[in-house]
Motif scaffolding. Sequence first.
Motif, PDB file in Angstrom:
ATOM      1  N   TYR A   2      14.930 -27.927 -15.629  1.00 53.18           N
ATOM      2  CA  TYR A   2      16.341 -27.605 -15.432  1.00 53.18           C
ATOM      3  C   TYR A   2      17.105 -28.838 -14.950  1.00 53.18           C
ATOM      4  O   TYR A   2      16.568 -29.691 -14.235  1.00 53.18           O
ATOM      5  CB  TYR A   2      16.495 -26.477 -14.408  1.00 53.18           C
ATOM      6  N   PHE A  33      15.487 -25.451  -2.783  1.00 49.92           N
ATOM      7  CA  PHE A  33      14.373 -24.741  -3.416  1.00 49.92           C
ATOM      8  C   PHE A  33      13.596 -23.971  -2.346  1.00 49.92           C
ATOM      9  O   PHE A  33      12.424 -24.273  -2.069  1.00 49.92           O
ATOM     10  CB  PHE A  33      13.468 -25.738  -4.146  1.00 49.92           C
ATOM     11  N   GLU A  36      10.004 -22.547  -3.040  1.00 52.71           N
ATOM     12  CA  GLU A  36       8.907 -23.513  -2.968  1.00 52.71           C
ATOM     13  C   GLU A  36       8.498 -23.746  -1.520  1.00 52.71           C
ATOM     14  O   GLU A  36       7.308 -23.868  -1.204  1.00 52.71           O
ATOM     15  CB  GLU A  36       9.323 -24.835  -3.624  1.00 52.71           C
ATOM     16  N   GLN A  63      11.612 -28.539 -11.981  1.00 47.09           N
ATOM     17  CA  GLN A  63      10.805 -27.599 -12.757  1.00 47.09           C
ATOM     18  C   GLN A  63      11.326 -26.175 -12.604  1.00 47.09           C
ATOM     19  O   GLN A  63      11.255 -25.371 -13.540  1.00 47.09           O
ATOM     20  CB  GLN A  63       9.347 -27.671 -12.299  1.00 47.09           C
ATOM     21  N   GLU A  64      11.829 -25.842 -11.418  1.00 44.94           N
ATOM     22  CA  GLU A  64      12.373 -24.523 -11.149  1.00 44.94           C
ATOM     23  C   GLU A  64      13.879 -24.623 -10.898  1.00 44.94           C
ATOM     24  O   GLU A  64      14.394 -25.692 -10.600  1.00 44.94           O
ATOM     25  CB  GLU A  64      11.679 -23.891  -9.937  1.00 44.94           C
ATOM     26  N   LYS A  65      14.577 -23.501 -10.971  1.00 39.18           N
ATOM     27  CA  LYS A  65      16.012 -23.484 -10.689  1.00 39.18           C
ATOM     28  C   LYS A  65      16.256 -23.564  -9.184  1.00 39.18           C
ATOM     29  O   LYS A  65      15.590 -22.883  -8.404  1.00 39.18           O
ATOM     30  CB  LYS A  65      16.642 -22.190 -11.209  1.00 39.18           C
TER      31      LYS A  65
END
Length: 209
Positions: A2, A33, A36, A63-65
């Motif tokens: 992302y 995040f 995480e 890698q993640e939103k």
Amino acid sequence: MYLSRVEIDDSNRQKIRSLSHLGAYHNWVESSFPDEIAKSERLRHLWRIDRLHGKRYLLIVSQEKPKLDELERYGVAGTGMTKDYQPFVDRIREGEMMRFRLVANPTYRTDGKVYPHITVDQQKRWLLAKAAMAGFEVPSTSDGSNQFEIVNRQWPVLYHGRRVRLSRVAFEGQLRVTDADRLKKALIHGIGREKAYGMGMLTVIPVRK
């Protein structure tokens, strides 16, 4: 993957006082995040600060939103946004001409120690040396000069046990893709050192014919 962006709220003095050094920006990115953090699995996040039309923006590749409310902690409300970056990355092909921007920390190692490149010429040669490993080349003009320039050079402060300054250099220009897989890796993982502190993020835009 992302790509996220938020306008930094430079009009809010309280917020800006909290962003007095690179570590504060790093903490801002990481706190965006929270999932995480809760899982104790910190993933690497590329980020940098860009200036456009007199405004500053925080950009993140992850890698993640990120959580938009956390992303806007020091940003202008309503300006946080995230888009799926993978489809763009997947479309990159060998031979393609693209405009690029890279904010990096050009360094060299000698006698087991790392030192910053100081001069413009050294910093440009550092980029040219990194290009092949990152899957691209910088074409030359008719007079033999390369189609890129250094548009900004700074020494931002980092408190890392002690007060230090890191060399931050912004490059812009045109590149030709020579190895799509390597370039894709560079877009996701960055180029050079100090990635945790806003260095190494490369972005590209296709040159329209």
